[in-house]
Design an enzyme around this catalytic site. Structure first.
Site, PDB file in Angstrom:
ATOM      1  CG  HIS A   1      34.916  37.750  40.150  1.00 32.44           C
ATOM      2  ND1 HIS A   1      35.797  37.224  39.299  1.00 32.44           N
ATOM      3  CD2 HIS A   1      34.916  38.609  40.261  1.00 32.44           C
ATOM      4  CE1 HIS A   1      35.772  38.605  38.573  1.00 32.44           C
ATOM      5  NE2 HIS A   1      35.091  39.154  39.759  1.00 32.44           N
TER       6      HIS A   1
ATOM      7  CG  HIS B   1      35.189  43.194  39.770  1.00 34.91           C
ATOM      8  ND1 HIS B   1      34.681  42.391  39.095  1.00 34.91           N
ATOM      9  CD2 HIS B   1      34.827  44.291  39.540  1.00 34.91           C
ATOM     10  CE1 HIS B   1      33.319  43.133  38.223  1.00 34.91           C
ATOM     11  NE2 HIS B   1      33.196  43.682  39.005  1.00 34.91           N
TER      12      HIS B   1
ATOM     13  CB  CYS C   1      39.568  38.060  39.120  1.00 32.17           C
ATOM     14  SG  CYS C   1      39.322  36.305  39.752  1.00 32.17           S
TER      15      CYS C   1
END
Length: 261
Positions: free
Chosen positions: A30, A42, A154
């Protein structure tokens, strides 16, 4: 930073850093942008949906989902179990119990190829830190695009914040490094199959497959592509609002390019 690991400490972070944390079994990472004051901006799709393919891959890659609590974090007051889109959280919530790593920019071709795992570095050059933080904060207030593992994930969000670069052809699969890694292995095996007509040596076949995989990663890197455009963040969000950049399907977006004069 080194060839084997990009691991860093929280104390070493600077505003504008592109950071990431591997999830369970190192299947997926991530990514986000550190903006200072222990905050990370994010891009996520929400509980159990970070991979967001709408296919069986969602089950296979569910380990990418961070450990979340239904209670708000006492440090940043965010509740990631309900979060989706562009969000802000503290570093602890972002890493979700994992280790912290810094994504590298402007690496050499040799270094890039040596880092066999995608989603850790790029040939592209980062913009100044204040520009990166501005993009991240602007997208926090205005939103990014629709989440899709292979087209807008992401890592794509963080790379855009760092470089302002977007791939113009949204039909292209595998824009981010980790998407290329997921696709690249099986693709390399398929593309290297014809070489069995030349050699049946298992080592020769392995070397060929690795070569095809590395070549696919190198050619797909956003710092090496020719189908990218530099788009200011205000133009991106204005385009989303006016339809110049619009949603084609639930999990796809399209960037409308200017007509040639």
């Amino acid at each position: 930073m080194g060839l084997l690991s990009n691991r860093v400490t929280v104390e070493s972070l600077k505003p504008g850093d592109h950071i990431y944390s591997w999830r369970t079994a190192y299947v997926y990472a991530h990514h986000g942008i550190y903006v200072g004051d222990n905050k990370v901006i994010h891009f996520t799709r929400g509980r159990g949906q970070e991979v967001g393919t709408g296919t069986v891959l969602d089950t296979l890659l569910v380990s990418s989902s961070p450990k979340r609590s239904d209670a708000p974090c006492t440090e940043c007051n965010s509740m990631l179990s309900e979060s989706h889109g562009v969000v802000s959280s503290c570093v602890n919530c972002f890493v979700a119990g994992g280790a912290l790593y810094r994504f590298e920019y402007a690496v050499s071709p040799a270094f890039f190829i040596a880092k066999a795992r995608g989603g850790t570095c790029t040939l592209a050059v980062s913009d100044p830190a204040d520009v990166v933080v501005h993009r991240a904060n602007h997208l926090l207030g205005h939103g990014f695009r629709c989440y899709n593992l292979f087209k807008t994930n992401c890592e794509d969000f963080a790379i855009y914040c760092k470089t302002g670069l977007l791939v113009a052809d949204q039909g292209v699969v595998g824009q981010s490094g980790q998407a290329v890694s997921i696709i690249g292995g099986p693709l390399a095996a398929v593309l290297s199959t014809p070489f069995r007509l030349i050699t049946t040596n298992v080592y020769g076949m392995a070397v060929t497959a690795v070569g095809v995989y590395c070549a696919s990663r190198y050619l797909a890197d956003i710092g090496n592509r020719r189908d990218v455009i530099k788009l200011e963040v205000e133009d991106l969000t204005a385009g989303l609002a006016t339809g110049r950049v619009h949603v084609v399907e639930e999990n796809e977006t399209q960037l409308a390019m200017p007509s040639p004069s």
